[in-house]
Design a protein around this motif. Structure first.
Motif, PDB file in Angstrom:
ATOM      1  N   ARG A  78     -12.546  13.702  -3.216  1.00 39.73           N
ATOM      2  CA  ARG A  78     -11.301  13.435  -3.149  1.00 39.73           C
ATOM      3  C   ARG A  78     -10.716  14.693  -2.675  1.00 39.73           C
ATOM      4  NH1 ARG A  78      -9.617   8.763  -4.741  1.00 39.73           N
ATOM      5  NH2 ARG A  78     -10.803   7.771  -6.702  1.00 39.73           N
ATOM      6  N   ALA A  79     -11.038  15.796  -3.018  1.00 39.05           N
ATOM      7  CA  ALA A  79     -10.511  17.085  -2.440  1.00 39.05           C
ATOM      8  C   ALA A  79     -11.031  17.481  -1.212  1.00 39.05           C
ATOM      9  CB  ALA A  79     -11.033  18.403  -3.535  1.00 39.05           C
ATOM     10  N   ALA A  82      -8.963  15.183   1.349  1.00 36.27           N
ATOM     11  CA  ALA A  82      -7.606  15.634   1.453  1.00 36.27           C
ATOM     12  C   ALA A  82      -7.415  16.843   2.315  1.00 36.27           C
ATOM     13  CB  ALA A  82      -6.949  16.155   0.031  1.00 36.27           C
ATOM     14  N   LEU A  83      -8.588  17.708   2.370  1.00 32.46           N
ATOM     15  CA  LEU A  83      -8.736  18.713   3.192  1.00 32.46           C
ATOM     16  C   LEU A  83      -8.743  18.249   4.592  1.00 32.46           C
ATOM     17  CD1 LEU A  83     -10.873  21.407   1.541  1.00 32.46           C
ATOM     18  CD2 LEU A  83      -8.451  21.651   2.017  1.00 32.46           C
ATOM     19  N   ALA A  86      -5.701  17.113   5.767  1.00 33.10           N
ATOM     20  CA  ALA A  86      -4.741  18.460   6.130  1.00 33.10           C
ATOM     21  C   ALA A  86      -5.210  18.923   7.313  1.00 33.10           C
ATOM     22  CB  ALA A  86      -4.888  19.459   5.030  1.00 33.10           C
ATOM     23  N   ARG A  87      -6.264  18.712   7.861  1.00 31.84           N
ATOM     24  CA  ARG A  87      -6.844  19.268   9.248  1.00 31.84           C
ATOM     25  C   ARG A  87      -6.222  18.626  10.271  1.00 31.84           C
ATOM     26  NH1 ARG A  87     -11.772  20.537   6.722  1.00 31.84           N
ATOM     27  NH2 ARG A  87     -12.439  18.267   7.216  1.00 31.84           N
TER      28      ARG A  87
ATOM     29  N   LEU B   2     -17.315  21.837  -1.972  1.00 32.09           N
ATOM     30  CA  LEU B   2     -16.472  22.567  -2.494  1.00 32.09           C
ATOM     31  C   LEU B   2     -16.903  23.375  -3.973  1.00 32.09           C
ATOM     32  CD1 LEU B   2     -12.978  20.675  -1.645  1.00 32.09           C
ATOM     33  CD2 LEU B   2     -13.783  22.725  -0.490  1.00 32.09           C
ATOM     34  N   VAL B  46      -8.833  24.705   7.237  1.00 33.56           N
ATOM     35  CA  VAL B  46      -7.748  24.882   7.421  1.00 33.56           C
ATOM     36  C   VAL B  46      -7.041  26.232   6.844  1.00 33.56           C
ATOM     37  CG1 VAL B  46      -5.538  23.278   7.175  1.00 33.56           C
ATOM     38  CG2 VAL B  46      -7.770  22.693   6.087  1.00 33.56           C
ATOM     39  N   HIS B  68      -5.659  19.120  -6.195  1.00 32.47           N
ATOM     40  CA  HIS B  68      -7.023  18.479  -6.361  1.00 32.47           C
ATOM     41  C   HIS B  68      -8.064  19.427  -7.330  1.00 32.47           C
ATOM     42  CE1 HIS B  68      -5.746  16.062  -2.951  1.00 32.47           C
ATOM     43  NE2 HIS B  68      -6.695  15.096  -3.570  1.00 32.47           N
TER      44      HIS B  68
END
Lengths: 293, 293
Positions: A78-79, A82-83, A86-87, B2, B46, B68
């Motif tokens: 999910r993270a 989300a990134l 955001a990009r 990540l 980002v 997140h």
DNA sequence: GTCGAGCGTAAGCTCAACTTATGCTCGACC
DNA sequence: GGTCGAGCATAAGTTGAGCTTACGCTCGAC
């Protein structure tokens, strides 16, 4: 702190059963996987694996940790999604897996819509049997995939994969008017190990007999050509039977195949995934589905 | 994939505001934190941070990722707690933080119950002001803590900390019959930066004046001795006023203090945490709380 | 009994992640 | 307005985690 990479290895082990298979899936050596899992066990403070004969299996604590590994990896997914959001809009490479019929029928209009709406997106398609899709998704080799599931062939529950239904189509039988009437015929199926093969076997079993499988052919056009040549009977989905060769009678069965989009759980909000699934949906009305059963 | 360690650093940055403060909290050099966050930014693709004057602040994407990060770290916490449960009953070291009054009044019976029920548990207590607890919990310096919150002093929302209420107690005013009546008195408060200090200031402000704070004393027994010596007035909680010195009149106020157990979100199922919170609860009836307001 | 598949350990290598050292910029303060 | 310290970033060096290769052991199939 627990290392998600090691949790990923543990999860793969729970599905694949041997360290060697995990190593092959992640393109490491078995030694590396063994060392990582040993380290995980040391950090956990509990036995997670135990030798059973020539392979290893998970202890109760190991299974508990696998459940939590799903949750952790889903949140990481999910993270990442989300990134990506955001990009900006969907862009970059998008690895799409599809079974052959979908690649031929659904993908062309879907890809046109997809790249038209998002010029920055670079779709990369690989044909792949649905049975192998979840492993490829988990391994990161694919981002989305088109898969199908049949009546009689329950899709294996996979906590790490999420699906979205796209459409249903009816199944057709060549030559005969019912599966039971083909009890003594030669059968043409897909190659063993594919979902389509399993589907044919199960459908015949449900009709009370074991099929006499004579030919293993994946391409449905070839299957129909074989049927036209009197070499046997076969079950084909609607989309594979748009232009049956002369002399091949097709009987619609009360049997359905469902096509779905699959992706890693937690990745559904990734802009590229959303865009792809949307494109799949927009392409469905263009399919020659003369029924909605 | 990540890296949760980097996500942890980003989360600390969002609370502490400077890389130097994060470095101090995790006992790294600022250089290491800066490098790790740069790497995270590179992987994210980002901008997450931006220089604002002499410090850095989070971009919108950075704030999204922090949200997140909370979810990821909470799941990792749950996984660790599950492993601890798989290891068996509560055992090993358990770092407990407590504000001074709780350490004196609540902990002795609670620790007796705790170690009696779980001989393998090794509680380690540190006195700590509630204002510093969440940072200590996140940093892993503490596992559980006893904290309090006052009317007028809203506890800061912290997505990474979970609390469980234990009990309420009334506040008492020395000498005077109401806060308003003490408008022109000298005041005795706790040291600045503590919750108790903020509480006194706010209570006076609510009564319409700024207190003339003359003494800063943390120990409530000393506070009461000062009051008995005519050096000023003070607000004290019920538990700190079990044996007021002769001549100190205490007036109960319509003002409450709540004591809670705090721990890292996701860690509530850790066997040692559960055992500790249970022990806290069992100790509450032994407290000299002659009211339940 | 033999052989291969599968796992684990030892030894070596590589790169990520920390440290120290240094330079830059901003803001406070005289 | 100049000075100084706080805060951040980069360069260079060091250490350890994590990979590989090599090898030994055990189990099960034939």
């Amino acid at each position: 702190m627990l290392d998600p990479r090691k949790l990923h290895l543990l999860r793969e082990l729970s599905r694949r059963g041997t360290i060697a298979a995990v190593a092959e899936a992640v393109t490491f050596t078995p030694s590396a996987v063994s060392q990582q899992l040993s380290a995980l066990e040391r950090e956990a403070g509990v036995r997670l694996l135990e030798r059973t004969g020539r392979t290893v299996s998970l202890t109760a604590a190991g299974h508990v940790l696998v459940e939590h590994a799903h949750a952790v990896l889903e949140q990481l997914e999910r993270a990442s999604a989300a990134l990506a959001a955001a990009r900006g809009g969907p862009c970059g490479p998008l690895r799409i897996g599809a079974f052959p019929t979908a690649a031929r029928v659904l993908l062309p209009p879907a890809l046109t819509a997809l790249t038209g709406a998002h010029p920055g997106l670079v779709p990369m398609v690989s044909e792949i049997d649905p049975a192998d899709v979840s492993a490829a998704l988990r391994a990161g080799e694919l981002d989305v995939a088109l898969v199908h599931e049949y009546d009689f062939v329950p899709p294996p529950a996979d906590a790490s994969i999420e699906t979205e239904p796209l459409f249903r189509e009816a199944m057709y039988l060549t030559v005969r008017a019912s599966v039971a009437a083909a009890r003594d015929d030669a059968w043409i199926t897909n190659k063993p190990g594919t979902l389509c093969h399993a589907m044919t076997i199960r459908a015949c079993q449900a009709a009370g007999f074991e099929p006499d499988v004579r030919h293993h052919v994946d391409d449905f056009d070839t299957v129909l050509a074989f049927a036209a040549a009197g070499q046997g009977v076969a079950l084909v989905p609607r989309l594979a039977a748009t232009a049956p060769p002369p002399g091949v009678r097709l009987t619609r069965l009360p049997l359905a195949r469902r096509t779905l989009a699959a992706f890693r759980r937690g990745n559904g909000d990734h802009p590229a995934i959303r865009a792809a699934v949307t494109a799949f949906h927009t392409a469905v009305p263009h399919l020659p589905l003369d029924d909605s059963a």
